[in-house]
Design an enzyme around this catalytic site. Structure first.
Site, PDB file in Angstrom:
ATOM      1  N   ASP A 102       0.851  -1.188   0.000  1.00 53.06           N
ATOM      2  CA  ASP A 102       0.000   0.000   0.000  1.00 53.06           C
ATOM      3  C   ASP A 102       0.892   1.245   0.000  1.00 53.06           C
ATOM      4  O   ASP A 102       1.774   1.365  -0.848  1.00 53.06           O
ATOM      5  CB  ASP A 102      -0.961  -0.063   1.206  1.00 53.06           C
ATOM      6  N   TYR A 232      -1.405  11.364   1.528  1.00 56.76           N
ATOM      7  CA  TYR A 232      -2.222  11.675   0.357  1.00 56.76           C
ATOM      8  C   TYR A 232      -2.173  13.176   0.053  1.00 56.76           C
ATOM      9  O   TYR A 232      -2.155  13.581  -1.110  1.00 56.76           O
ATOM     10  CB  TYR A 232      -3.676  11.258   0.595  1.00 56.76           C
ATOM     11  N   HIS A 297      -7.136  -6.397  -0.937  1.00 60.34           N
ATOM     12  CA  HIS A 297      -6.041  -5.428  -0.817  1.00 60.34           C
ATOM     13  C   HIS A 297      -5.011  -5.769   0.261  1.00 60.34           C
ATOM     14  O   HIS A 297      -3.808  -5.615   0.044  1.00 60.34           O
ATOM     15  CB  HIS A 297      -6.626  -4.042  -0.540  1.00 60.34           C
TER      16      HIS A 297
END
Length: 318
Positions: A102, A232, A297
């Site tokens: 990730d 982010y 994921h």
């Protein structure tokens, strides 16, 4: 788990919490994603240490017991890579095997891009290398392709996602993230919010226990989610700062693994990039590509035994 030693190490101006199991063999450095901690690598640490490897898993900047600078401007890839190079120096390690998942995978690509001299080989999971587009910033590209409700776009406004997540019990937030098996684009309209229904009931899969969830929830209850969200929010800044490396290839041996139900693998354009030559062009030393069927994921937690074996089978060659 009692074999795992926990220390605080001063790196790059911050105090970093590091989990480690000593070993006489080569060192393996694990980088976690969002919303995770060093703890995501517990299975891999125990397995590889049983084979003699020295296993190291920090809480990355902004997470867990590691310092969390308040400004998103302190979370560029240059900051995070700087933390990790400083960590290797503090541990007296010239080179390590690197394993990422990730956001940890995203950072791992940049470690290999910026400091390939420190990495023997890379095993990366879920997030494919994304070459820098010199013409457009990443958030602008995502808004154009996926809309304003795309989760990364929705994460951009400071405080907004935190406020939505705070409406729901943190343990439920962790369960929603870790157990999600929807392979499509993750869009979260404001009227729904990241927390969703606060009364949701989620049955945990066999690979995730209430104790696991509580470990994460206890940490995020203390720290909040801002540190992780700042990764982010620094994406455009990272894009600006890495302009000198536009077009540079990843020049370390690589094994890449992803589940076929992973939302990242099912993002429009990613499968073609992986399977039609784009990935190999930018990662020319890609040696192994593994698509795990029926896996979502959080691959290293969902299929720990298989992932453990895949990592070992690759790094033992070097």
């Amino acid at each position: 788990m009692e074999s795992i030693r926990h220390t605080k190490i001063l790196v790059n101006g911050i105090n970093m919490h590091v989990a480690e199991i000593a070993g006489d063999g080569a060192a393996v450095l694990f980088l976690h994603g969002f919303p995770e901690l060093w703890y995501t690598w517990r299975h891999q640490m125990l397995y590889l240490s049983s084979l003699g490897y020295r296993t190291i898993a920090p809480d990355l900047r902004g997470y867990g017991e590691t310092d969390a600078p308040p400004s998103a401007a302190d979370y560029s890839v240059l900051h995070i890579v700087g933390d990790l190079v400083s960590l290797l120096d503090a541990l007296g390690l010239d080179q390590v095997f690197l394993v990422g998942h990730d956001w940890g995978a995203y950072i791992a690509w940049y470690v290999c891009l910026l400091r390939p001299d420190r990495i023997k080989a890379l095993v990366n999971m879920s997030v494919v290398f994304s070459p820098r587009n010199p013409m457009r910033k990443p958030i602008e590209s995502m808004r154009a392709m996926f809309g304003n409700d795309y989760y990364i776009c929705r994460f951009q406004q400071p405080g907004e996602a935190e406020e939505e997540l705070a409406r729901v019990d943190t343990a439920l937030v962790i369960k929603k993230f870790l157990t999600s098996r929807k392979p499509g684009l993750l869009r979260v309209p404001k009227e729904v919010g990241f927390g969703g229904n606060p009364n949701s009931k989620i049955t945990l899969p066999s690979w995730l226990s209430e104790d696991d969830v509580n470990y994460y929830a206890t940490s995020f209850n203390r720290t909040g989610f801002t540190g992780g969200l700042n990764y982010y929010r620094a994406m455009d800044l990272s894009w600006e700062l890495t302009a000198p490396w536009t077009g540079v290839q990843i020049k370390v041996p690589v094994k890449f693994m992803v589940g076929d139900l992973d939302l990242t693998y099912n993002t429009p354009g990613v499968k073609d990039f992986i399977h039609k030559g784009g990935f190999n062009k930018h990662v020319p030393f890609l040696q192994e590509l593994v698509i795990m069927e029926g896996v979502a994921h959080y691959i290293n937690q969902e299929k720990p035994k298989e992932v453990n074996q895949h990592i070992y089978d690759f790094i033992k060659k070097f």
